[in-house]
Design a protein around this motif. Structure first.
Motif, short mmCIF file in Angstrom:
data_model
loop_
_atom_site.label_atom_id
_atom_site.label_comp_id
_atom_site.label_asym_id
_atom_site.label_seq_id
_atom_site.Cartn_x
_atom_site.Cartn_y
_atom_site.Cartn_z
N LEU A 180 0.72 -1.27 0.15
CA LEU A 180 0.05 0.07 0.02
C LEU A 180 0.80 1.23 0.05
CD1 LEU A 180 -2.99 1.26 0.24
CD2 LEU A 180 -2.55 1.04 2.83
N LEU A 181 1.78 1.45 0.71
CA LEU A 181 2.83 2.50 0.84
C LEU A 181 3.36 2.58 -0.49
CD1 LEU A 181 4.39 2.18 4.31
CD2 LEU A 181 2.64 4.11 3.62
N GLN A 182 4.02 1.47 -1.09
CA GLN A 182 4.61 1.49 -2.30
C GLN A 182 3.86 2.22 -3.32
OE1 GLN A 182 5.76 -2.23 -3.85
NE2 GLN A 182 7.37 -2.48 -2.12
N ASP A 183 2.47 1.75 -3.52
CA ASP A 183 1.62 2.22 -4.39
C ASP A 183 1.08 3.80 -4.27
OD1 ASP A 183 1.78 0.15 -6.14
OD2 ASP A 183 -0.06 -0.92 -5.22
N ILE A 184 1.04 4.20 -2.99
CA ILE A 184 0.65 5.60 -2.57
C ILE A 184 1.76 6.34 -2.93
CG2 ILE A 184 0.30 6.94 -0.63
CD1 ILE A 184 -1.33 4.86 0.62
N ILE A 185 3.16 6.09 -2.72
CA ILE A 185 4.14 6.95 -2.97
C ILE A 185 4.38 7.18 -4.53
CG2 ILE A 185 6.68 7.20 -2.94
CD1 ILE A 185 5.17 7.92 -0.31
N ARG A 186 4.02 5.94 -5.15
CA ARG A 186 4.32 5.97 -6.64
C ARG A 186 3.23 6.52 -7.10
NH1 ARG A 186 5.51 1.15 -11.18
NH2 ARG A 186 4.77 2.25 -12.77
N PHE A 187 2.10 6.85 -6.95
CA PHE A 187 0.71 7.61 -7.45
C PHE A 187 1.24 9.14 -6.91
CE2 PHE A 187 -3.08 9.82 -6.60
CZ PHE A 187 -3.70 9.40 -7.82
N ILE A 188 1.58 9.67 -5.79
CA ILE A 188 1.75 10.72 -5.61
C ILE A 188 3.11 11.46 -6.39
CG2 ILE A 188 2.41 12.25 -3.89
CD1 ILE A 188 0.87 10.62 -1.82
N THR A 189 4.05 10.61 -6.37
CA THR A 189 5.32 11.07 -7.31
C THR A 189 4.86 11.25 -8.64
OG1 THR A 189 6.64 9.81 -5.68
CG2 THR A 189 7.66 10.73 -7.72
N GLU A 190 4.23 10.26 -9.26
CA GLU A 190 3.80 10.22 -10.84
C GLU A 190 3.02 11.50 -11.13
OE1 GLU A 190 2.61 6.23 -11.71
OE2 GLU A 190 4.60 5.84 -12.65
N LEU A 191 1.91 11.71 -10.10
CA LEU A 191 1.00 12.71 -10.04
C LEU A 191 1.80 14.15 -10.38
CD1 LEU A 191 -1.99 13.40 -10.22
CD2 LEU A 191 -2.10 13.65 -7.80
N TYR A 216 7.97 8.02 -11.54
CA TYR A 216 7.94 7.77 -9.98
C TYR A 216 9.34 7.55 -9.48
CZ TYR A 216 8.99 3.07 -11.91
OH TYR A 216 9.47 1.87 -12.59
N ILE A 217 10.43 7.76 -10.74
CA ILE A 217 11.75 7.78 -10.26
C ILE A 217 12.26 9.16 -9.89
CG2 ILE A 217 14.26 7.43 -10.95
CD1 ILE A 217 12.92 5.08 -12.55
N LEU A 218 12.67 9.46 -8.43
CA LEU A 218 12.99 10.92 -8.26
C LEU A 218 14.59 11.12 -7.93
CD1 LEU A 218 11.46 13.38 -7.36
CD2 LEU A 218 11.28 12.52 -4.92
N THR A 219 14.94 12.23 -8.35
CA THR A 219 16.36 12.68 -8.18
C THR A 219 16.30 13.93 -7.28
OG1 THR A 219 17.08 11.66 -10.28
CG2 THR A 219 18.57 13.29 -8.94
N ASP A 252 13.43 5.22 -5.86
CA ASP A 252 12.10 4.97 -6.40
C ASP A 252 11.34 4.32 -5.37
OD1 ASP A 252 12.51 2.10 -6.80
OD2 ASP A 252 14.14 2.59 -7.69
N PRO A 253 10.07 4.09 -5.45
CA PRO A 253 9.19 3.56 -4.35
C PRO A 253 9.66 2.15 -4.19
CG PRO A 253 7.86 4.48 -6.26
CD PRO A 253 9.45 4.54 -6.72
#
Length: 328
Positions: free
Chosen positions: A121-132, A137-140, A243-244
């Protein structure tokens, strides 16, 4: 062969201590929760990942506002560490209250499945917010403490090659050591630390002695998650890109470190993390040499887990663990 291994030793020590410090602090979260609840909180790796994203997002925001250029970089990092620690600590407390406390008397397997579910759940929430927000979803994060420091180890002995490290190595390692020492002092020297050890030893007896068990367990989750989140920030500063999914494999290795040192033993988790980091970096640098090219650096995880298996065969309770007699 020995000469080639010795040549890489200084760089292996530097890289291994950096990675080992990260493993050690994340392992503390596993061992604290297990020592108190006998629960393997497999969502702890995702708490680490969440802290990395929260800290990186704050650093990017401060950079966009121009604050990083105004305040010293170290002060900015310490500010981000404090904010991230509090936020991830609260997330950990929330997870304990919503997902774990209602299942405290349930079979261990149900709680384990819940922990795995929380991690996804945490993986997908962070991925969703970052992509949004970023479209990827990869962050530098912003570059901090990237200047390299060279060590002329070849002048000490011809057996060693020269080595180097980024300034962030010193920051990460020193802050990690400070956090581990502070936790050790807190657990062994304070009233709350005594209460935590009492709950870990016998929850029911501690409650009869006036200890608020729910409060202490919530405190354990807060401290473990706060340390994990702060370590995520240090990881992002050291390695740059996140990344998530970084929490899964790193969390698994940190759990391995906790088992290696002795699950439930705080100092064992510290030692196990540092040892695992050193073993992993040693394998990455020297497996090809030791196996005449049959195995490369990509097999470093196999090497580390093989060491773990060997240790547990001969000492199942871990290096610092104690044999506990089962009550019948």
């Amino acid at each position: 062969m020995l000469a080639e291994v010795l040549h890489t030793l200084p760089q292996v020590l530097i890289d291994g201590l950096t990675l080992g410090a990260v493993y050690a602090i994340v392992a503390l979260g596993y061992t604290m929760v297990y020592g108190t609840l006998e629960l393997i909180n497999f969502a702890h790796g995702e708490i680490f990942m969440t802290g990395a994203f929260i800290g990186t997002a704050i650093l990017i925001t401060l950079t966009g506002l121009g604050w990083i250029a105004v305040m010293p970089a170290l002060l900015a990092l310490l500010l981000v560490l404090v904010i991230t620690s509090v936020l991830t600590g609260l997330i950990g407390m929330g997870i304990e209250r919503v997902a774990y406390r209602p299942l405290r008397k349930a079979p261990k397997l149900i709680t384990l499945i819940t922990a795995i579910g929380i991690s996804f759940l945490l993986q997908d929430i962070i991925r969703f917010i970052t992509e949004l927000k970023r479209g990827n979803y990869i962050l530098t994060g912003p570059s901090m403490f990237t200047d390299r420091i060279d060590i002329k180890t070849s002048t000490i002995s011809t057996m060693f090659n020269d080595s180097s490290f980024k300034e962030s190595f010193i920051i990460v390692f020193v802050i990690a050591i400070i956090m581990m020492v502070c936790l050790d002092l807190f657990v062994n020297k304070t009233k709350y630390g005594v209460a935590m050890r009492a709950v870990a030893q016998d929850r029911d007896t501690a409650a009869l002695m006036g200890v608020n068990v729910n409060k202490i367990i919530a405190l354990v989750f807060f401290i473990g998650s706060a340390l994990g989140g702060a370590t995520g920030v240090l990881f992002a500063v050291q390695y740059g890109t996140i990344d998530p999914y970084i929490g899964f494999i790193l969390g698994l290795k940190a759990f391995t470190a906790a088992v290696l040192g002795g699950i439930g033993n705080i100092r064992g988790a510290m030692f196990g993390g540092l040892l695992l980091g050193l073993l992993e970096m040693f394998a990455a640098a020297n497996l090809a040499v030791l196996t005449n090219g049959m195995l490369g650096a990509e097999y470093k995880d196999v090497f580390a887990f093989a060491i773990l298996i060997i240790v547990l065969i001969f000492k199942p309770e871990g290096i610092f663990g104690k044999v506990v007699a089962e009550k019948v």
